[in-house]
Each structure stands twice: as structure tokens, then as C-alpha cells.
Design a protein around this motif. Sequence first.
Motif, short mmCIF file in Angstrom:
data_model
loop_
_atom_site.label_atom_id
_atom_site.label_comp_id
_atom_site.label_asym_id
_atom_site.label_seq_id
_atom_site.Cartn_x
_atom_site.Cartn_y
_atom_site.Cartn_z
N ALA A 622 0.84 -1.20 0.00
CA ALA A 622 0.00 0.00 0.00
C ALA A 622 0.87 1.24 0.00
N GLY A 623 0.33 2.32 -0.50
CA GLY A 623 1.08 3.57 -0.56
C GLY A 623 1.29 4.14 0.83
N ILE A 624 2.31 4.99 0.96
CA ILE A 624 2.57 5.60 2.26
C ILE A 624 1.76 6.89 2.39
N ASP A 625 1.72 7.39 3.59
CA ASP A 625 1.09 8.68 3.85
C ASP A 625 1.97 9.76 3.20
N PRO A 626 1.39 10.53 2.27
CA PRO A 626 2.21 11.50 1.53
C PRO A 626 2.97 12.46 2.43
N THR A 627 2.42 12.76 3.60
CA THR A 627 3.11 13.73 4.45
C THR A 627 4.38 13.14 5.06
N GLN A 628 4.50 11.81 5.01
CA GLN A 628 5.70 11.16 5.55
C GLN A 628 6.81 11.08 4.52
N GLY A 629 6.47 11.35 3.26
CA GLY A 629 7.48 11.19 2.20
C GLY A 629 7.87 12.52 1.58
N VAL A 630 8.55 12.42 0.47
CA VAL A 630 8.98 13.59 -0.28
C VAL A 630 8.36 13.49 -1.67
N ALA A 631 7.85 14.60 -2.16
CA ALA A 631 7.22 14.58 -3.47
C ALA A 631 8.15 15.22 -4.49
N LEU A 632 8.30 14.56 -5.62
CA LEU A 632 9.11 15.11 -6.70
C LEU A 632 8.18 15.44 -7.85
N LEU A 633 8.12 16.71 -8.22
CA LEU A 633 7.30 17.08 -9.37
C LEU A 633 8.13 16.81 -10.63
N VAL A 634 7.63 15.91 -11.47
CA VAL A 634 8.38 15.59 -12.68
C VAL A 634 7.55 15.91 -13.91
N GLU A 635 8.25 16.14 -15.00
CA GLU A 635 7.59 16.29 -16.28
C GLU A 635 8.15 15.21 -17.19
N THR A 636 7.28 14.40 -17.73
CA THR A 636 7.75 13.30 -18.58
C THR A 636 8.08 13.86 -19.96
N PRO A 637 8.88 13.09 -20.73
CA PRO A 637 9.19 13.53 -22.09
C PRO A 637 7.92 13.83 -22.90
N GLY A 638 6.83 13.18 -22.57
CA GLY A 638 5.59 13.43 -23.28
C GLY A 638 4.92 14.73 -22.87
N THR A 640 3.65 15.30 -19.75
CA THR A 640 2.71 15.14 -18.65
C THR A 640 3.41 15.49 -17.34
N ARG A 641 2.69 16.19 -16.49
CA ARG A 641 3.25 16.49 -15.17
C ARG A 641 2.69 15.52 -14.16
N CYS A 642 3.52 15.18 -13.20
CA CYS A 642 3.11 14.19 -12.24
C CYS A 642 3.99 14.34 -11.00
N VAL A 643 3.45 13.92 -9.86
CA VAL A 643 4.26 13.96 -8.65
C VAL A 643 4.62 12.54 -8.25
N LEU A 644 5.91 12.29 -8.09
CA LEU A 644 6.37 10.98 -7.64
C LEU A 644 6.60 11.07 -6.13
N LEU A 645 5.96 10.15 -5.42
CA LEU A 645 6.12 10.13 -3.97
C LEU A 645 7.17 9.11 -3.59
N VAL A 646 8.22 9.57 -2.93
CA VAL A 646 9.27 8.66 -2.47
C VAL A 646 9.44 8.83 -0.96
N ASP A 647 10.21 7.93 -0.34
CA ASP A 647 10.35 7.99 1.11
C ASP A 647 11.27 9.13 1.56
N ALA A 648 12.41 9.23 0.88
CA ALA A 648 13.37 10.26 1.28
C ALA A 648 14.34 10.52 0.15
N ILE A 649 14.99 11.66 0.20
CA ILE A 649 16.01 11.98 -0.80
C ILE A 649 17.38 11.76 -0.18
N GLN A 650 18.24 11.01 -0.90
CA GLN A 650 19.60 10.78 -0.39
C GLN A 650 20.54 11.86 -0.87
N GLY A 651 20.40 12.22 -2.12
CA GLY A 651 21.31 13.22 -2.66
C GLY A 651 21.35 13.16 -4.16
#
Lengths: 709, 156
Positions: A622-638, A640-651
Motif C-alpha cells: 500500500a502507498g505511504i502517507d504522503p506527508t511522511q514522504g517527499v514529493a518530486l514534481l516531474v515532467e515526462t518527455p511526453g 505530462t506532469r506528475c508527482v512521484l512520492l518517495v520515502d526520502a532523498i539521499q542526494g
Amino acid sequence: MSNQGIMQVFFDECDEQLSELESNLLALEGGEHNLEAINAVFRAVHSIKGGAGAFGMEELVRFAHTFETILDQVREGDLTPDATVLKAMLKASDVLTDLVRCARDGENVAVADVEIVMEQLNALNGTEAEKEIDESDDDFEIEFQPVPVCLDDIDCTDAGEFARFEISFRPRPMLYENGNDAVYLLRELRSLGEIEVQCDADALPTLDEIEPEGAFLTWQVTLHTNSDESKVREIFEFVQWDCDLSISAGNSLACGEAGIPDKVEAHLCNPAVGPADPGQFDAGSEHAETINSEAAVAPEKPSKSANIQATIRVNLERVEQLINLVGELVINQAMLEQQAEVAGLDRTSAICSGLNDLQKLTKEIQDGVMAIRAQPVKPVFQRMHRIAREAGEATAKIIRLVTEGETTEVDKTVIERLTDPLTHMLRNAIDHGLESPEARVRAGKPEEGTICLSANHRSGRVVIEIADDGAGIDREKVRSIAVARGLIEADTALEAEDIDNLIFRPGFSTAEQVSDLSGRGVGLDVVRRAVEKLGGRVSIASQPGIGTKITMSLPLTLAVQEGMLVDVADHTLVVPLAAILESLKPRSDMVNEIGLGKRLIKLQDSFVPLVDVAETLGFRKAGIDPTQGVALLVETPGGTRCVLLVDAIQGQNQVVIKSVERHFSRVPGIAAATILGDGRVALIADTEDLVAHHQSVPERIEPKLTAMG
Amino acid sequence: MMTDEYLDESGKKLEFVSFQIGQQEFCIEITSVREIRGWAPETSLPHVPSYVRGVINLRGTVLPIVDLADRFGLDATEPNERNVIIVVQIKEKLVGLLVDAVSDIIVVPQDEIQPIPEVNGELQLQFAQGLFAVRSRMLCIIDLTHVVPELERGAA
């Protein structure tokens, strides 16, 4: 080497010759009326003809010969290379390119095109050449015969009468390096008639001074023959740039007293023969003199080699292998460094300083190896001249294509994939950017439209710009079309810049009339997609009445990518940095649930679908609670804009791209893999695939939501 | 069938690398083995069958790892440092096979290889190419071509 192999070498060389040909023609067109450029053009065509003849490619030989005939006239000064002639020649070089390609790929030649250009060439030449072609149909050997050279010198040599030629022939070292031999040429001469040969060894240094690969001998040949001068020249045809040659008609036996000026004297004193130093052979006593005389002969060699940079042909596979190995080395070095840190070694210790040196060396090797693959953009730019010519013809516009920064170097793989987007962009600029000559004159601009294509390096990327001096983007029109096509709502408020960017949207085409050139509605969105697939970005800037500039910014190489390292469940994943617009910590009030666990996130004033990466990749149920993760706003080559939800950013890191498909198969959501500093594999996300795979919201909704904001 | 080939060419000897999965012993032809190395933690791949454990870094090559036990319908391996990866070449691709241990290199005369008898319901037999006995042990020869169906998909 197999015949196939030799053929491959021939075609490789053809490519080089053709590019040489075109760049010299363009130099001539640019007003450089130097003999060297004309000679270079002639050489290129001639070499292609020679090789094609050896492989029996008759079409190619026939055309090259016609072309060469014209060039020869230009070279001899019988024909002035004015605009008409140059235009025909450029056209001819295009046809020659096509013919070479057809010969290589075994395709059928578009005979009609070839004939038209042949006729154009012949028209320049007059009737003479047409006759030649008739003759040449049965055997291409014959084609070599009627090279019109200085016939006025020997106008008294009627058939059957013997003429005398004085030939002075001094090979340069290049002649021997190319595998020719003076003796064969002399034998050839003998086949024409009676010869007397004198070898002039005056320039020969003493044994302890001699340079074994040098060329020091000069031959003076007197030839009695009933052939004409062109026959004689023909023998030296393939070595004429590798030797000093003078051929003069002496007194013919039959009309010796006919008052023909005796040129022999003059030619014997020709400085090209080189200073004959009589003191040379008794140089045992006069050592200094010997050195002098050698110095007099020597200068040609350095000047020759200074012009030609030594290059080698290397199988691309070997380079790839080397690059892989260096990639290994980089990873290994990073691992060692990490180990040294873990072991708590003193930074000043010998091991650590050794590791530091290793790091520097590794970096240098890596740069060096990448440089092998780096190539100037020149060949691609050069191809654009042809596109511009053809597009100009098709649209009846007068175009000047200016290229800048041709020497800018980019990785080979990037260059290969640059041609298509550039072609699209150029055609688009010509078709839609530039106005018709009449409209330009009305607007007070020169009739000739200028397109500037430039490349340069900017902060570790290559930036390619294509700028026209046309009318700029008609924003009202673009807007109304976008509305008509359903790309935007009629009342959407858009900045000028946003309107300009609409032309990159799929299914957008401003041309009211669909032309052959562009306007199938697949133009600029294809460009954008192609460029973004390469990890690049496209932007557009337009000023009404002044022009439009499209800028592409590309990575220098595809082997390395800037990536954002993120945690996803227990995995480290790399997201290409080029795709990321921004990263943020979502607040609970930004997230909206719609439907079955599908979520949208509110950014500024628009809603963007939220993709939980771990869930999409199946790393977590199941997906995590968005407030616990980090959101990356990405634009695909096509686009489309979308937000990728990940746990944390390393660098953020440079990652070496490794294929997963090479030894496995395509994995959904994954573009490739890389190897991290600790030696483990990390996957690189394919943002477009991730978004498509997620399938949370029908794609259509996104632009409408944007429009609402 | 490959089995027929083995039977026909009698007199020739074949070399195999034998290895253990649980209590059973299998072998593969030595010509397809590129190297044998210790297990290292894999990076798992999304959306792949459970027997594909993931990928490891084999000196810069991204090498997929297949758990043969899982693939054969036995209990999935829970690997540790004592497990072994046999790197094999299947057509153009390199794949690491995760096994418990490599036991031996065996030379077998070709005519001693027997075809697989008909046995019902045994999943593993679809990968078996033949059988032979060495000192009262029975070894099953694995046909590598169908062990990793994903490879064929990827070739397209």
C-alpha cells in the motif's frame, strides 16, 4: 581483407570525401574563390569516381565523371564558379551523396533526379560532355579519356604523328606512403611509346644523412608517342597530388620545325624540380653543404604533415569496451575510497594519498576516453545545409543558413540522435518561421531569410540554437488553433511564453495548408519528445516581427546522467535529474483523494496526479502517507506532469548508465541501472513509464485541470 | 529433442558442472559456464517472477540472478555468503544461477546419458534434458534454454 571489408572502407571514405566536398563548395559559395577549395572539391569527386570504378558502380562513375568534367573546367579557369554554377554543383553533390548511399544500401537510384542534374551540369559544359556520355555507355574505362587539359599546347599533334613530351617527375614521400611506386608509372609511360629516362639523384643525401622514408629522386623522361598530352597526364592522375610533375610538349617529330615554342628549357628550370646541387655527391668533404641541400628538399614534408592530423580508424566496439572498463575503474576506485574511510585510515597516510592520486588518474582516464567518442557537430550541421536547400526550394523561399560553433564536440551517441530533431526544427523554421520573399520585402527585411544554427558548450551541456529572422510566432493564431484542437479552453489565460510553448503540444500544427515539408502535425512535439528522451530540454523564444529562436540543451554524453538518489521502500532508486522540476514536502491539506485510492496533489493552482513509486513498482503493498514522504514534481518527455512520492532523498549524483535489457529484459518503470559507490546496483526510474504504469488518472484530465487554475 | 542428440553421438565424452539445490543434484554443461562466484546481495527488480531475485554488479555488468530452487518449484533459497552463483551464458545473455553449492566437474561418456522417464506432475522435469548416474548418485542435466523465459522476451 574481404571484398566486403574493402567496400566498407570505400564507403567510409566516401562519407569523408562527400563532407569535404560539401564544406568546400559552401566555402566557395561564401565567396572564397581560392584554388585550393576547387582542387579539394575536384579531389573528392575524383576519389569517389576512382573507387566506384574499381567496384564497377557504373551509375556512380558516370555521374561523378560528368561532375568532374565541370569541376575541371572551373579548375582550369574555363568556367567561372558563379552563383548558378555553384548551385548546380551543390545539387550535384547532393545527388552524388544519394548515389553513394544507394550503392551502399543496394537501393534503386531515382534515375529521373540524376538525369535532371546531369543535364544541368551538361548545360554548363556545353555540347562536349554530352558526346562523352554517349561514348562512355559501354565501358567506363573510356570515360577517363577526354579530360580537357591545355590542349592548346599541343595543337599540332594530329593523329598518327609522333609528339615529344618532356616529363619531369619528382615523387614526394606521400606517393610512396600511399603504396605507389615510380617504376610502375614509368612502365605505364613506356606503354605509350618510346621513352628515355634519366634519374636525377642530385638531391640524394649521403647515407648517414638520409631519411629512409624520404623521397629524393627526380626523373626526367622524354617520351615519343602518338598519344596526346591528356593520355600522358592520365598516367599520373592518381598521384598528381603526391608529386611535382611537369609535362611539356616538346618538338614533335613530324612537325619539329613548325615553330612550336620549346618549353623544355623552361620546365627544366622549374623550381618545383628542386635545387640541383652539384656539390652534393662529393659531400664527403663538404658536409655542411650536404645538410643545406637536404634542408632545401626537406621543407615540403613538415608542411604536408602539419596540415594532415594523423588519425586512425577504430572499431566502435573496442571504444565501447574501453569505456565500460573505465566505468569499472571509476566504480572500483570509489569503492576503495569508501573502504579506506570505513577502515578509519589516516588521511595523511601513504595509502590515502595513493588513493587520491588514483582518483585523479581515474578521472583523467575517464575524460580521455569520453573524448574519444566526442565528435564535432560539424557533420550534422553540414547535413542541414542540404535540408535548407531542399526546404527552400520546396517553399520558394530564399534562405541563408549560417552555422556557428561547428567544432563543438558532443558524444557520438548524442550526435547520432540529433539529426532528426534538428531536421524537423530546421524545416519548421523555414516553413513556418520565415515569411515569403514578398512578405519580407513588404516588412522592410531583406528578401533572403537568415537561419542561424549554432552550437556551444554551456555549463557541462551542449546548447544548440536555431534562430530565424522571420515573423515570430503569431500568438493569436496559435491560441485560436489550440482552442480549435481542444488543447486549451477558449477562456484560458495564458502568458505569451505559454502560448509559444503550445506549438510543442502533440497534434498541433499551425500551417493552414498541410505542406510536404512539415505540417503533418508531428513536427515539434516529436522534436521535444526526442530531445527529452536524450535527457535534454527544448525552449522557445519569439519576438513578433523579429524572429523565433528554439534552444535545445543536451547532455554531453548518454553514458553518464545526473540523477537524484531517493529511498523507495528498502531500495535506492535514481530519478533522472533532468525530469525533476521541483521537490517538496507535501502537507496533508494538499492531498486529495479521488476514486479508489487515487490521489491528486494541489500545486500552486493546479492538481497533479500523485504516484507512489514504491507501490507502483510493487515494492510495497500500500502507498505511504504522503506527508511522511517527499514529493518530486516531474515532467515526462511526453509533457505530462506528475508527482512521484518517495520515502526520502539521499542526494544528487552523477551515475553511469548500465543497461538492464542487455542481460535480462525490459522491466516496466525502469529505464536502466547504475552502480553505486558501494558496488551495488541501483535502478534508474523511467518517469514516463512510471506515470503510464500508474494509470491513476486518465491523461486527458490533467490539461483540463491546469486550464481551470 | 536434445536428448536424441546425446544418445546418437556415442563414444564422445561431455563435461558437466554439478551443483546442489537442497538435497538434489543437478548439472549443466561446462561450456555454458562463464564463472562461479559467491553470492552478493541483489537489487530486486519490480514486476518480475519471484525466481528472478534481482540484479547484481558483476564487474560493471548488470547481471540478473535466478533462484533455481524457486524456479524448479522447490522452496525458495534464503541465500547467505555460502551460497554460490554460477554465471552462465544463455544465447547472447549472461545470467547468474543461485544454487546451494557447486560440487564437482564430471566427465560422462555420451552414451551413458539417459532420456527423462515419463513422470507425472513434476514441474522440474520441463527443464531436464537427460539423466545419468555417477557412483549411485543420479544427476539431472538442465536445459538452460527455457529456465529464464524473460530473456527471450527481452531479446525483441
